[in-house]
Design an enzyme around this catalytic site. Structure first.
Site, PDB file in Angstrom:
ATOM      1  N   LYS A 255       0.856  -1.183   0.000  1.00 55.23           N
ATOM      2  CA  LYS A 255       0.000   0.000   0.000  1.00 55.23           C
ATOM      3  C   LYS A 255       0.891   1.231   0.000  1.00 55.23           C
ATOM      4  O   LYS A 255       1.733   1.407   0.873  1.00 55.23           O
ATOM      5  CB  LYS A 255      -0.904  -0.007   1.227  1.00 55.23           C
ATOM      6  CG  LYS A 255      -1.738   1.262   1.335  1.00 55.23           C
ATOM      7  CD  LYS A 255      -2.771   1.164   2.424  1.00 55.23           C
ATOM      8  CE  LYS A 255      -3.519   2.475   2.565  1.00 55.23           C
ATOM      9  NZ  LYS A 255      -4.545   2.424   3.609  1.00 55.23           N
TER      10      LYS A 255
ATOM     11  N   ARG B 212     -10.756   9.977   2.069  1.00 54.78           N
ATOM     12  CA  ARG B 212     -10.594  10.704   3.341  1.00 54.78           C
ATOM     13  C   ARG B 212     -11.732  11.699   3.548  1.00 54.78           C
ATOM     14  O   ARG B 212     -12.108  11.989   4.692  1.00 54.78           O
ATOM     15  CB  ARG B 212      -9.208  11.362   3.387  1.00 54.78           C
ATOM     16  CG  ARG B 212      -8.107  10.307   3.490  1.00 54.78           C
ATOM     17  CD  ARG B 212      -6.707  10.891   3.556  1.00 54.78           C
ATOM     18  NE  ARG B 212      -5.717   9.820   3.411  1.00 54.78           N
ATOM     19  CZ  ARG B 212      -4.415  10.007   3.224  1.00 54.78           C
ATOM     20  NH1 ARG B 212      -3.938  11.245   3.168  1.00 54.78           N
ATOM     21  NH2 ARG B 212      -3.603   8.976   3.109  1.00 54.78           N
TER      22      ARG B 212
ATOM     23  N   GLU C 226       7.353  -6.810   0.985  1.00 56.45           N
ATOM     24  CA  GLU C 226       6.141  -6.654   1.814  1.00 56.45           C
ATOM     25  C   GLU C 226       5.209  -7.857   1.635  1.00 56.45           C
ATOM     26  O   GLU C 226       4.677  -8.402   2.606  1.00 56.45           O
ATOM     27  CB  GLU C 226       5.393  -5.365   1.435  1.00 56.45           C
ATOM     28  CG  GLU C 226       6.035  -4.078   1.931  1.00 56.45           C
ATOM     29  CD  GLU C 226       5.738  -3.812   3.411  1.00 56.45           C
ATOM     30  OE1 GLU C 226       5.143  -4.680   4.074  1.00 56.45           O
ATOM     31  OE2 GLU C 226       6.121  -2.736   3.899  1.00 56.45           O
TER      32      GLU C 226
ATOM     33  N   LYS D  65      -2.287  -1.453  -3.752  1.00 55.76           N
ATOM     34  CA  LYS D  65      -3.139  -0.271  -3.647  1.00 55.76           C
ATOM     35  C   LYS D  65      -2.307   0.989  -3.729  1.00 55.76           C
ATOM     36  O   LYS D  65      -1.302   1.055  -3.029  1.00 55.76           O
ATOM     37  CB  LYS D  65      -3.870  -0.336  -2.298  1.00 55.76           C
ATOM     38  CG  LYS D  65      -4.749   0.844  -2.011  1.00 55.76           C
ATOM     39  CD  LYS D  65      -5.397   0.676  -0.665  1.00 55.76           C
ATOM     40  CE  LYS D  65      -6.151   1.931  -0.337  1.00 55.76           C
ATOM     41  NZ  LYS D  65      -6.528   1.985   1.052  1.00 55.76           N
TER      42      LYS D  65
ATOM     43  N   SER E  91     -10.411   5.585  -4.392  1.00 52.91           N
ATOM     44  CA  SER E  91     -11.372   6.686  -4.542  1.00 52.91           C
ATOM     45  C   SER E  91     -10.950   7.715  -5.583  1.00 52.91           C
ATOM     46  O   SER E  91     -11.781   8.184  -6.360  1.00 52.91           O
ATOM     47  CB  SER E  91     -11.579   7.346  -3.178  1.00 52.91           C
ATOM     48  OG  SER E  91     -10.335   7.781  -2.635  1.00 52.91           O
TER      49      SER E  91
ATOM     50  N   TYR F  27     -15.420   0.925  -6.518  1.00 54.84           N
ATOM     51  CA  TYR F  27     -16.695   1.605  -6.246  1.00 54.84           C
ATOM     52  C   TYR F  27     -17.653   1.450  -7.421  1.00 54.84           C
ATOM     53  O   TYR F  27     -18.824   1.760  -7.310  1.00 54.84           O
ATOM     54  CB  TYR F  27     -16.440   3.087  -5.939  1.00 54.84           C
ATOM     55  CG  TYR F  27     -15.516   3.263  -4.744  1.00 54.84           C
ATOM     56  CD1 TYR F  27     -16.008   3.165  -3.452  1.00 54.84           C
ATOM     57  CD2 TYR F  27     -14.144   3.468  -4.911  1.00 54.84           C
ATOM     58  CE1 TYR F  27     -15.173   3.279  -2.352  1.00 54.84           C
ATOM     59  CE2 TYR F  27     -13.291   3.590  -3.817  1.00 54.84           C
ATOM     60  CZ  TYR F  27     -13.813   3.494  -2.554  1.00 54.84           C
ATOM     61  OH  TYR F  27     -12.983   3.595  -1.461  1.00 54.84           O
TER      62      TYR F  27
HETATM   63  C1  PBG Z   1      -6.692   3.804   5.483  1.00 54.23           C
HETATM   64  C2  PBG Z   1      -7.341   3.533   4.181  1.00 54.23           C
HETATM   65  C3  PBG Z   1      -7.273   4.365   3.069  1.00 54.23           C
HETATM   66  C4  PBG Z   1      -8.024   3.770   2.074  1.00 54.23           C
HETATM   67  C5  PBG Z   1      -8.553   2.589   2.593  1.00 54.23           C
HETATM   68  N1  PBG Z   1      -8.109   2.453   3.907  1.00 54.23           N
HETATM   69  C6  PBG Z   1      -6.648   5.657   2.826  1.00 54.23           C
HETATM   70  C7  PBG Z   1      -5.509   6.109   3.606  1.00 54.23           C
HETATM   71  O1  PBG Z   1      -4.521   5.382   3.740  1.00 54.23           O
HETATM   72  O2  PBG Z   1      -5.596   7.219   4.089  1.00 54.23           O
HETATM   73  C8  PBG Z   1      -8.193   4.368   0.712  1.00 54.23           C
HETATM   74  C9  PBG Z   1      -9.233   3.832  -0.165  1.00 54.23           C
HETATM   75  C10 PBG Z   1      -9.610   4.744  -1.275  1.00 54.23           C
HETATM   76  O3  PBG Z   1      -8.976   5.791  -1.508  1.00 54.23           O
HETATM   77  O4  PBG Z   1     -10.578   4.406  -1.952  1.00 54.23           O
HETATM   78  N2  PBG Z   1      -6.622   2.754   6.373  1.00 54.23           N
END
Ligand code: PBG
Length: 349
Positions: free
Chosen positions: A217, A227, A256, A271, A297, A336
């Site tokens: 990630k 967020r 990882e 991700k 997102s 989504y």
């Molecule tokens: C944080 C988390 C994030 C997302 C899922 N879990 C964002 C972050 O690390 O701030 C992002 C998912 C998205 O952007 O659709 N635990």
């Protein structure tokens, strides 16, 4: 095979000009019609490849749009049950719920994450009761619950404390498993959390609860709208670069993944998605394990906003982007777009 076969030039001037390149291989032949394109297609996107992330909010009969994610709402638990029913009807295998936690319930160590009656746990119970066949992939991370928006415990001198955070994540995972979650999905990027959560689950008898690790990630700009959705945009102090990965790194992603697999991850995730397809491919080729990508997102917003502005054909861009994940070796995608894609795929059959 030689690319150009030597052919006697035809005496017919028309034929001669039409085949003047003398090609034996013409790649376009297989693309000439729909039946042929379908026949040679290498990857196929199906509804079985989809995990649908949804946003939860307290209340009842409530739907509140997320401004930066047109078409996506935060939903109350009763509405989430309806979404789960819709997902089951469409054949989507799993949902991944994320909570918008009341700011009054947030504190520096994310205590609410451990509360067996918190929004997530109540939603898991309600959905599992109404739609037992749907998979629930639930987030283990503290960011929705902390007053500072980080995924871990923040020390007085501004560090994210790894081992202290892992202890809390284990209790959060147990609360989620207790509620009926099928799969715990740690998105926090603390070191050692997969092994610790596995041990905690097994110790409590949850040996069948899966773990889908957010293994690679990245500290990405593409999480912005998420967020907004969970209400951490304003509260986040600093950034997450001391725990999420540097977007410049690739070998590190393999380490990882290797570590998470050794610690007991059943499935791994990369991700964000599209900007990291090279990582998806390397992970799949190197480990051959169930590999997922999160079309996050910001990726959703880019496609959806461009489509609404008339810049691109949204439906085609959605399908093309999701097919790209399959081509890169992913077994599935958190997106989504899941209900829309599933609807389209069902209509196309
Ligand atoms: C944080 C988390 C994030 C997302 C899922 N879990 C964002 C972050 O690390 O701030 C992002 C998912 C998205 O952007 O659709 N635990």
């Amino acid at each position: 095979m030689t690319l150009r076969a030597l052919r006697p030039a035809s005496s017919d001037p028309q034929t001669q000009s039409a085949s003047s390149l003398g090609l034996t291989t013409r790649m376009r032949r297989n693309r000439k019609s729909d039946w042929s394109r379908r026949l040679v297609r290498e990857t196929v996107l199906t509804t079985n490849d989809l995990i649908w992330p949804i946003f939860l909010v307290d209340g009842s009969e409530a739907r509140a749009p997320v401004a930066t994610m047109p078409g996506v709402d935060r939903v109350s638990i009763d509405e989430a049950v309806r979404e789960a029913e819709k997902a089951a009807r469409l054949g989507i295998p799993a949902l991944a719920p994320f909570p918008y936690v009341d700011p009054d319930l947030r504190d520096p160590v994310g205590s609410e994450a451990e509360n067996q009656r918190n929004l997530m746990c109540r939603a898991v119970r309600a959905i599992k009761q109404a739609v037992p066949e749907i998979g629930l992939v639930t987030d283990a991370a503290l960011d929705p619950y902390t007053s500072h928006g980080h995924d871990g415990v923040l020390s007085a001198d501004g560090r994210i404390l790894n081992d202290e955070t892992v202890a809390i994540l284990c209790r959060q995972a147990l609360a989620l498993a207790e509620a009926g979650s099928d799969c715990i999905s740690p998105s926090d990027m603390m070191d050692g959390r997969i092994g610790a959560i596995r041990a905690a689950l097994d110790g409590a008898g949850f040996t069948d609860v899966q773990i889908m690790s957010y293994a690679a990630k990245y500290a990405s700009a593409f999480y912005g709208p998420f967020r907004d959705a969970i209400g951490t945009k304003q509260t986040l102090i600093g950034d997450k670069r001391t725990y999420q990965m540097d977007p410049a790194n690739s070998d590190e992603a393999l380490r990882e993944v290797e570590i998470d697999l050794a610690e007991g991850a059943d499935m791994v995730m990369v991700k964000p998605g599209l900007p990291y397809l090279d990582i998806c491919r390397r992970v799949k080729d190197t480990f051959g394990v169930p590999t997922f990508a999160y079309q996050v997102s910001g990726e959703y917003a880019m496609i959806e906003m461009a489509a609404r502005a008339g810049a691109i054909d949204g439906e085609r861009a959605m399908l093309e982007s999701l097919t790209a994940f399959k081509r890169a070796g992913c077994d599935g995608i958190l997106t989504y777009f899941a209900p829309r894609v599933a609807g389209l795929l069902a209509a196309a059959r």
